[in-house]
Design a protein around this motif. Structure first.
Motif, mmCIF file in Angstrom:
data_model
loop_
_atom_site.group_PDB
_atom_site.id
_atom_site.type_symbol
_atom_site.label_atom_id
_atom_site.label_comp_id
_atom_site.label_asym_id
_atom_site.label_seq_id
_atom_site.Cartn_x
_atom_site.Cartn_y
_atom_site.Cartn_z
ATOM 1 N N HIS A 98 -13.144 4.697 -1.685
ATOM 2 C CA HIS A 98 -11.745 3.869 -2.045
ATOM 3 C C HIS A 98 -11.401 2.395 -2.396
ATOM 4 O O HIS A 98 -10.766 2.481 -3.437
ATOM 5 N N LEU A 104 -5.601 7.471 -3.163
ATOM 6 C CA LEU A 104 -4.241 7.299 -2.926
ATOM 7 C C LEU A 104 -4.392 7.133 -1.341
ATOM 8 O O LEU A 104 -5.433 6.197 -0.766
ATOM 9 N N PRO A 105 -2.758 6.277 -1.023
ATOM 10 C CA PRO A 105 -2.625 5.735 -0.009
ATOM 11 C C PRO A 105 -3.456 6.329 1.675
ATOM 12 O O PRO A 105 -3.164 4.900 2.178
ATOM 13 N N SER A 106 -3.875 7.337 1.656
ATOM 14 C CA SER A 106 -4.050 8.135 2.914
ATOM 15 C C SER A 106 -6.017 8.032 2.952
ATOM 16 O O SER A 106 -6.785 8.447 3.765
ATOM 17 N N TRP A 111 -7.603 3.283 3.558
ATOM 18 C CA TRP A 111 -7.301 1.570 3.252
ATOM 19 C C TRP A 111 -6.741 0.978 4.691
ATOM 20 O O TRP A 111 -6.773 1.899 5.890
ATOM 21 N N ALA A 135 -1.532 2.325 -4.403
ATOM 22 C CA ALA A 135 -2.193 2.998 -3.403
ATOM 23 C C ALA A 135 -2.500 2.605 -1.886
ATOM 24 O O ALA A 135 -1.903 2.776 -0.992
ATOM 25 N N MET A 136 -3.114 0.370 -2.338
ATOM 26 C CA MET A 136 -2.655 -0.069 -1.266
ATOM 27 C C MET A 136 -1.531 -0.515 -0.386
ATOM 28 O O MET A 136 -1.448 -0.508 0.298
ATOM 29 N N GLN A 142 1.309 1.021 -0.385
ATOM 30 C CA GLN A 142 2.197 2.300 0.050
ATOM 31 C C GLN A 142 1.252 2.438 1.336
ATOM 32 O O GLN A 142 2.044 3.389 2.584
ATOM 33 N N ALA A 143 0.233 2.138 1.608
ATOM 34 C CA ALA A 143 -0.361 2.303 2.625
ATOM 35 C C ALA A 143 -0.105 1.244 3.420
ATOM 36 O O ALA A 143 -0.568 1.536 5.490
ATOM 37 N N GLU A 199 1.798 0.438 6.779
ATOM 38 C CA GLU A 199 3.096 0.618 7.777
ATOM 39 C C GLU A 199 3.539 -0.525 8.095
ATOM 40 O O GLU A 199 4.938 -0.715 8.247
ATOM 41 N N PHE A 234 -2.349 -1.028 8.913
ATOM 42 C CA PHE A 234 -1.907 -0.095 7.398
ATOM 43 C C PHE A 234 -1.846 1.469 8.462
ATOM 44 O O PHE A 234 -1.926 1.299 9.286
ATOM 45 N N ARG A 235 -1.410 2.659 7.696
ATOM 46 C CA ARG A 235 -1.989 3.295 8.507
ATOM 47 C C ARG A 235 -3.085 4.303 8.292
ATOM 48 O O ARG A 235 -3.557 3.619 7.379
#
Ligand SMILES: Nc1ncnc2c1ncn2[C@@H]1O[C@H](COP(=O)(O)OP(=O)(O)OP(=O)(O)O)[C@@H](O)[C@H]1O
Ligand SMILES: Nc1ncnc2c1ncn2[C@@H]1O[C@H](COP(=O)(O)OP(=O)(O)O)[C@@H](O)[C@H]1O
Ligand code: SF4
Ligand code: SF4
Ligand SMILES: [Mg+2]
Ligand SMILES: [Mg+2]
Lengths: 429, 318
Positions: free
Chosen positions: A311, A318-320, A323, A388-389, A391-392, A394, A407-408
């Motif tokens: 990643h 992606l954000p998921s 991260w 993407a980072m 958005q990850a 929280e 982070f999520r």
């Protein structure tokens, strides 16, 4: 399309793990909470069938050699199982292992280093026969009969690998041979015991282009004529394309994509496979093109990245994808080291050493000025971070004088069947 | 434009116990400002020898004939002291293995400060400032400047080497297999960096490699060496479209790339360089060899503008 008939299973790895202890000073070892290990191979599974060439491709340090060595039990697996012709060989030792060695041979990259400079070629090639002599039911190794039989076998093997004129070369020393000839001698030595499996670890990488083709052709001939099975390790996708039936793409200890070679070349799925294909040079000056390369280099296998290990470098991330706190700190480090972008951020958010990370969290004990200022700056930096980072994340919160970035948790990554292939990437889950 | 570098009839013979190794024989080559010249050939063909000769770092006792003109000045006549100044300031070298050039006991910063202050009388602060600038331009974070070489990955070390080579803004950069020990993706990154640099400073680059794929991707012109002889020289497109020398043809068809349908190789192996073959050195391996090839050395002929080859039958391949 009809599936080609598969031979018997020769080798199967079942969730193979090989971890190496990290060498470090005694005091540091005492202070360490957990034992640090190199995750050289982390949950690798595949099988190779009789008469097949499986290519294992990836960048240096990703664990290819370790897989190769463990497959022929030159290394002990940390966990997981290795089957050779149906027999579980993960734990065998001593005599049974020695008998087995006859049937599985490994060839390394550098033919110069693989041959003893003081041993004539003929003797070197026949050497394994002397070591394994007793297994051929020969008691008296010094008997003239045995010596004669060895010599005949050596000469015929030399002919087979194209090391000719064999009678002349028999008494030559490695120093008198060209690179291609030396690699042929190494192959002959591996073949003399008529193995069922040959592991070739970067076996042609050191050879000049002009002779590489000959050695590859030899390997293909041996497969056709003797049904020899290969694990072919390389970092070069162009070479692999030519000789492999199936391909396994490895990244940082894991197989990220595996399937029929033809399909993978026609339509690579994993972003890492795509990157590797992209960097194969095109020998045509009219086809120069800009490349979208993964950032940076392969990270350290002692602390592999969370989630998908690719990643931090993945162009399609992606954000998921995994991260975590240190990704933010790495980005901030990059940001601060560019004075044009950073302005006076260093005053509020630096020095970088003051940041702490723990899994999904990154935190900074702010200087006595204004904690709100620090939060604002973090948010401003995030606005420039890969989307993407950003958005990850929280939350960016505060606790007393500490700024905390959460982070999520990543999505769980599973190996997914895509057509004839298995891919490990969230894009396909 | 006047060539920045002109190598004229350069011969380099290494002295060994078994006799002289004729590593280069009457080589001619030039490079103009801002261009990238690829030097290709099999192992032992003399590529590194050429790089070392230009930098004046051949082992003592080596016999060197001919001229190496750099901006009109003959480097073979230079005193050691003058050469020391020139290296780094005007001509710099990037090796295959950066660890051979980096001192494990010195921090990265110290390497730069030493290199800069060896050549220019600037303050330590100024040297540090320039070091920082060079490293950051290579993507090395400022925070790592006080680290030691072993604390970096292979790709980072190579970028540090490049930063060190360009910190004095030389006009000629010689890169000897700069990416061979690197991963394929990192290799591609580094080649991109070299390209950008060349453009930014209009440096000339002599790229020594055995990887013809790379040459196709980054070079303007190509020099093909066989057994110490320059056998072909020309613009990269001409060389790849219409190679005139049978050795170049063999090399090109032996490249394995993604479209390869059939494997090709060149029969035989490179010759003994102490007693190389008579006439055309390639004749024992050449599919087109005639008796004249054994007897007479083919001269380097300009078959097309800027496209030279040393083959008696070069015109047949036009
Ligand atoms: N110091 C030396 N003493 C004697 N012979 C040498 C020396 N250095 C190189 N040679 C010989 O000179 C010839 C040319 O060597 P050189 O290193 O220039 O080849 P190269 O084209 O760079 O090869 P490679 O692709 O393997 O790097 C070879 O025959 C080599 O063995
Ligand atoms: N004997 C060893 N002790 C400690 N670490 C090792 C050892 N062998 C390999 N490693 C580490 O394991 C990882 C995988 O190495 P390797 O299998 O050699 O990769 P590859 O062949 O793909 O280049 C690397 O991080 C390497 O440094
Ligand atoms: S899971 Fe797929 S998209 Fe996500 S980082 Fe890994 S390779 Fe890239
Ligand atoms: S001169 Fe003769 S031997 Fe040499 S390359 Fe030309 S045809 Fe071949
Ligand atoms: Mg390896
Ligand atoms: Mg060299």
């Amino acid at each position: 399309m009809a599936q080609p008939e598969l031979g018997d299973e020769i080798l199967r790895l079942d969730n193979l793990n090989v971890h190496f202890p990290v060498k470090m000073p005694f005091v540091q070892r005492l202070l360490q909470r957990e034992k640090a290990v190199v995750h050289a191979v982390d949950g690798v599974s595949f099988s190779i069938h009789s008469g097949e060439i499986l290519g294992l491709v990836g960048e240096s340090g990703c664990g290819k050699t370790t897989v190769g060595k463990a497959s022929v039990r030159l290394l002990n697996p940390t966990s997981g199982r290795i089957f050779f012709a149906g027999q579980d060989i993960s734990k065998i030792g001593g005599r049974s292992l020695r008998t087995l060695r006859r049937k599985m041979q490994i060839i390394f990259q550098d033919p110069h280093a693989s041959l003893n400079p003081a041993m004539a070629i003929g003797r070197a090639i026949g050497h394994p026969l002397w070591i394994h002599g007793s297994e051929f039911g020969i008691q008296n190794l010094s008997s003239t009969v045995f010596r004669e039989r060895v010599q005949q076998r050596v000469l015929s093997t030399m002919r087979e690998v194209g090391l000719t004129p064999e009678e002349q070369l028999y008494d030559k020393f490695p120093g008198d041979l060209s690179g291609g000839q030396k690699q042929r001698a190494v192959i002959a030595r591996a073949l003399i015991l008529e193995p069922d499996l040959l592991v070739v670890d970067e076996g042609v990488s050191m050879l000049d282009m002009s002779i590489r083709a000959k050695v590859l052709e030899l390997m293909l001939d041996l497969k056709r004529q003797h049904g020899l099975t290969y694990l072919f390790i390389t970092h070069d996708l162009a070479t692999a394309k030519f000789i492999c039936d199936r391909l396994a793409i490895m990244y940082l200890g894991r197989i990220v994509e595996i399937g029929p070679a033809r399909d993978i070349y026609a339509d690579p799925k994993h972003p890492y496979t795509k990157a590797l294909l992209q960097v194969v040079p095109i020998p045509d000056p009219d086809k120069r093109k800009e490349k979208v390369l993964p950032r940076g280099e392969v990270p350290d296998a002692v602390h592999p990245p969370a989630g998908c290990r690719f990643h931090p470098r993945c162009p399609a991330v992606l954000p998921s994808c995994g991260w975590e706190g240190r990704d933010f700190v790495d980005f901030l480090d990059e940001h601060l080291s560019d004075p044009k972008r950073a302005g006076d951020d260093e005053l509020v958010l630096g020095p970088i050493e003051n940041w702490r990370t723990n899994g999904l969290v990154a935190s900074l004990e702010a200087k006595p000025l204004n904690i709100e200022e620090a939060v604002e700056r973090v948010k401003a930096v995030l606005a420039e971070a890969p989307i993407a980072m950003a958005q990850a994340i929280e939350s960016v919160s505060t606790h007393k004088r500490t700024v905390i970035i959460h982070f999520r948790p990543p999505n769980e990554l599973r190996q997914t069947q895509v057509g004839d292939r298995i891919v490990e990437c969230l894009l396909y889950q | 434009m006047d060539p920045m570098l002109q190598v004229q009839d350069l011969s380099v013979h290494y002295k060994t116990r078994r006799g002289f190794v004729r590593a280069l024989e009457e080589l001619r080559l030039d490079a103009i400002q801002g261009e990238t010249v690829g030097v290709v050939g099999e192992t032992g063909s003399g590529k590194s020898t050429l790089g070392k000769a230009i930098l004046g770092i051949l082992p003592a006792g080596t016999q060197v004939d001919g001229k190496i003109l750099f901006r009109g000045r003959d480097l073979t006549q230079l005193s050691n002291q003058m050469y020391r100044r020139l290296r780094g300031e005007e001509i710099a070298l990037i090796f295959q293995d950066p660890m051979t050039r980096l001192n494990p006991l010195m921090t990265i910063m110290d390497h730069f400060v030493e290199e800069i202050r060896d050549h220019e009388s600037v303050s330590a602060d100024e040297a540090r400032r320039r070091a920082r600038e060079a490293l950051v331009s290579m993507g090395i974070h400022e925070s790592r400047i006080k680290n030691y070489p072993h604390e970096f990955s292979g790709g980072m070390r190579q970028r540090i080497m490049i930063a060190l080579a360009i910190v004095l803004k030389p006009s000629l950069l010689i890169a000897d297999e700069p990416t061979t020990s690197l991963d394929v993706i990192v290799e591609s990154q580094i080649l991109g960096i070299l390209q950008d640099l060349k453009r930014a400073y209009s440096m000339s680059l002599l790229l020594i490699t055995h990887n013809l794929g790379i040459v196709a991707e980054v070079c303007d012109r190509v020099a093909v060496l066989y057994a110490g002889k320059l056998v072909e020289l020309g613009p990269v497109r001409d060389i790849f479209r219409k190679p005139l020398h049978p050795y170049t043809q063999g090399l090109l068809s032996s490249i394995i790339h993604l479209e390869t349908k059939e494997l090709h190789s060149i029969e035989g192996s490179p010759p003994n360089m102490i007693a190389p073959p008579s006439g055309c050195r390639f004749h024992p391996r050449c599919p087109y060899a005639q008796s004249i090839c054994v007897e007479r050395l083919p001269p380097l002929v300009e078959f097309e503008p800027g496209h030279f080859a040393a083959c008696h039958f070069g015109d047949k391949f036009l």
